[in-house]
Motif scaffolding. Structure first.
Motif, PDB file in Angstrom:
ATOM      1  N   ARG A   1       0.870  -1.190   0.000  1.00  0.00           N
ATOM      2  CA  ARG A   1       0.000   0.000   0.000  1.00  0.00           C
ATOM      3  C   ARG A   1       0.895   1.224   0.000  1.00  0.00           C
ATOM      4  N   GLU A   2       0.602   2.149  -0.887  1.00  0.00           N
ATOM      5  CA  GLU A   2       1.369   3.392  -0.933  1.00  0.00           C
ATOM      6  C   GLU A   2       0.463   4.551  -0.545  1.00  0.00           C
ATOM      7  N   GLY A   3       1.032   5.521   0.164  1.00  0.00           N
ATOM      8  CA  GLY A   3       0.257   6.661   0.613  1.00  0.00           C
ATOM      9  C   GLY A   3      -0.688   6.266   1.727  1.00  0.00           C
ATOM     10  N   SER A   4      -1.807   6.997   1.821  1.00  0.00           N
ATOM     11  CA  SER A   4      -2.799   6.707   2.843  1.00  0.00           C
ATOM     12  C   SER A   4      -4.190   6.758   2.243  1.00  0.00           C
ATOM     13  N   GLY A   5      -5.151   6.257   2.978  1.00  0.00           N
ATOM     14  CA  GLY A   5      -6.545   6.294   2.547  1.00  0.00           C
ATOM     15  C   GLY A   5      -7.304   7.496   3.070  1.00  0.00           C
ATOM     16  N   TYR A   6      -6.606   8.430   3.712  1.00  0.00           N
ATOM     17  CA  TYR A   6      -7.275   9.619   4.239  1.00  0.00           C
ATOM     18  C   TYR A   6      -7.945  10.410   3.119  1.00  0.00           C
ATOM     19  N   PRO A   7      -9.028  11.091   3.441  1.00  0.00           N
ATOM     20  CA  PRO A   7      -9.613  11.996   2.449  1.00  0.00           C
ATOM     21  C   PRO A   7      -8.708  13.211   2.252  1.00  0.00           C
ATOM     22  N   ALA A   8      -8.881  13.879   1.109  1.00  0.00           N
ATOM     23  CA  ALA A   8      -8.130  15.108   0.844  1.00  0.00           C
ATOM     24  C   ALA A   8      -8.588  16.187   1.824  1.00  0.00           C
ATOM     25  N   PRO A   9      -7.704  17.009   2.280  1.00  0.00           N
ATOM     26  CA  PRO A   9      -6.273  17.117   1.987  1.00  0.00           C
ATOM     27  C   PRO A   9      -5.401  16.364   2.991  1.00  0.00           C
ATOM     28  N   PHE A  10      -6.011  15.578   3.875  1.00  0.00           N
ATOM     29  CA  PHE A  10      -5.291  14.957   4.993  1.00  0.00           C
ATOM     30  C   PHE A  10      -4.306  13.878   4.555  1.00  0.00           C
ATOM     31  N   HIS A  11      -4.439  13.381   3.337  1.00  0.00           N
ATOM     32  CA  HIS A  11      -3.567  12.326   2.817  1.00  0.00           C
ATOM     33  C   HIS A  11      -2.187  12.827   2.412  1.00  0.00           C
ATOM     34  N   GLU A  12      -2.053  14.132   2.193  1.00  0.00           N
ATOM     35  CA  GLU A  12      -0.851  14.660   1.548  1.00  0.00           C
ATOM     36  C   GLU A  12       0.447  14.386   2.308  1.00  0.00           C
ATOM     37  N   MET A  13       0.451  14.462   3.626  1.00  0.00           N
ATOM     38  CA  MET A  13       1.701  14.310   4.389  1.00  0.00           C
ATOM     39  C   MET A  13       2.207  12.865   4.409  1.00  0.00           C
ATOM     40  N   ALA A  14       1.358  11.904   4.067  1.00  0.00           N
ATOM     41  CA  ALA A  14       1.786  10.498   4.055  1.00  0.00           C
ATOM     42  C   ALA A  14       1.877   9.946   2.631  1.00  0.00           C
ATOM     43  N   GLU A  15       1.890  10.823   1.635  1.00  0.00           N
ATOM     44  CA  GLU A  15       1.891  10.356   0.248  1.00  0.00           C
ATOM     45  C   GLU A  15       3.071   9.458  -0.098  1.00  0.00           C
ATOM     46  N   GLY A  16       4.251   9.711   0.458  1.00  0.00           N
ATOM     47  CA  GLY A  16       5.424   8.919   0.108  1.00  0.00           C
ATOM     48  C   GLY A  16       5.574   7.615   0.872  1.00  0.00           C
ATOM     49  N   ARG A  17       4.697   7.375   1.841  1.00  0.00           N
ATOM     50  CA  ARG A  17       4.794   6.184   2.705  1.00  0.00           C
ATOM     51  C   ARG A  17       4.476   4.920   1.908  1.00  0.00           C
ATOM     52  N   THR A  18       5.286   3.866   2.131  1.00  0.00           N
ATOM     53  CA  THR A  18       5.038   2.562   1.513  1.00  0.00           C
ATOM     54  C   THR A  18       4.950   1.520   2.607  1.00  0.00           C
ATOM     55  N   LYS A  19       3.893   0.677   2.538  1.00  0.00           N
ATOM     56  CA  LYS A  19       3.690  -0.397   3.523  1.00  0.00           C
ATOM     57  C   LYS A  19       3.626  -1.738   2.810  1.00  0.00           C
ATOM     58  N   TRP A  20       4.487  -2.663   3.243  1.00  0.00           N
ATOM     59  CA  TRP A  20       4.400  -4.047   2.802  1.00  0.00           C
ATOM     60  C   TRP A  20       3.592  -4.775   3.870  1.00  0.00           C
ATOM     61  N   GLN A  21       2.463  -5.334   3.495  1.00  0.00           N
ATOM     62  CA  GLN A  21       1.533  -5.940   4.439  1.00  0.00           C
ATOM     63  C   GLN A  21       1.941  -7.392   4.723  1.00  0.00           C
TER      64      GLN A  21
END
Length: 157
Positions: free
Chosen positions: A12-32
């Protein structure tokens, strides 16, 4: 076989937050990793957080425990008590129901890598975001403003 092939784990890349709250975690990558291993009682994610990114909006869960263990790099843990630097080998725990909002910020110039472990419930529990006009309530449809209005679903790229 119990060995998990990281290359086959869901990502999963980024976050599932609604805009604009997703922007600060856009670069995050999670291997589940928990999903890849078929775990059902708790989730495990290997997370890479690039410089100038946040792990999430600052939050706390009513019904889910969380634990993080830093493998590489440096993060700043931000809680209601203030800021604490976490480096490789450091860990932090966030018990369910404790209203101490938290997140991690990568203020360094290198990626940080950490494991995140958390409760896995049949249905997510409410989550509170005290710094922004956001809450999560699965019984009321997901992400809402604090006055109860739902946010529009964000189209994921």
């Amino acid at each position: 076989m119990a060995k998990i092939d990281l290359g086959q784990a869901p990502v999963r890349e980024g976050s599932g937050y609604p805009a604009p709250f997703h922007e600060m975690a856009e670069g995050r990558t999670k291997w589940q990793l928990g999903d890849a291993g078929g775990l059902s009682d708790f989730g495990v994610n290997l997370v890479e957080l690039p410089p100038d990114s946040w792990s999430s909006q600052r939050h706390w869960h009513e019904g889910e425990d969380e634990f993080v263990y830093v493998l590489a790099g440096e993060l700043v843990l931000v809680t209601d008590e203030g800021e604490t630097v976490l480096r490789s080998g450091d860990c932090a725990a966030f018990p369910k129901g404790v209203a101490n909002a938290h997140h991690m910020v990568n203020r360094s110039d290198a990626p940080a890598i950490y494991l995140e472990v958390g409760t896995r419930l049949p249905q997510a529990s409410p989550c509170h975001y005290p710094d922004v006009d956001l809450c999560y309530d699965p019984e009321r449809g997901g992400y809402l403003s604090k006055d109860g209005m739902p946010y529009p679903k964000r189209v994921m790229a």
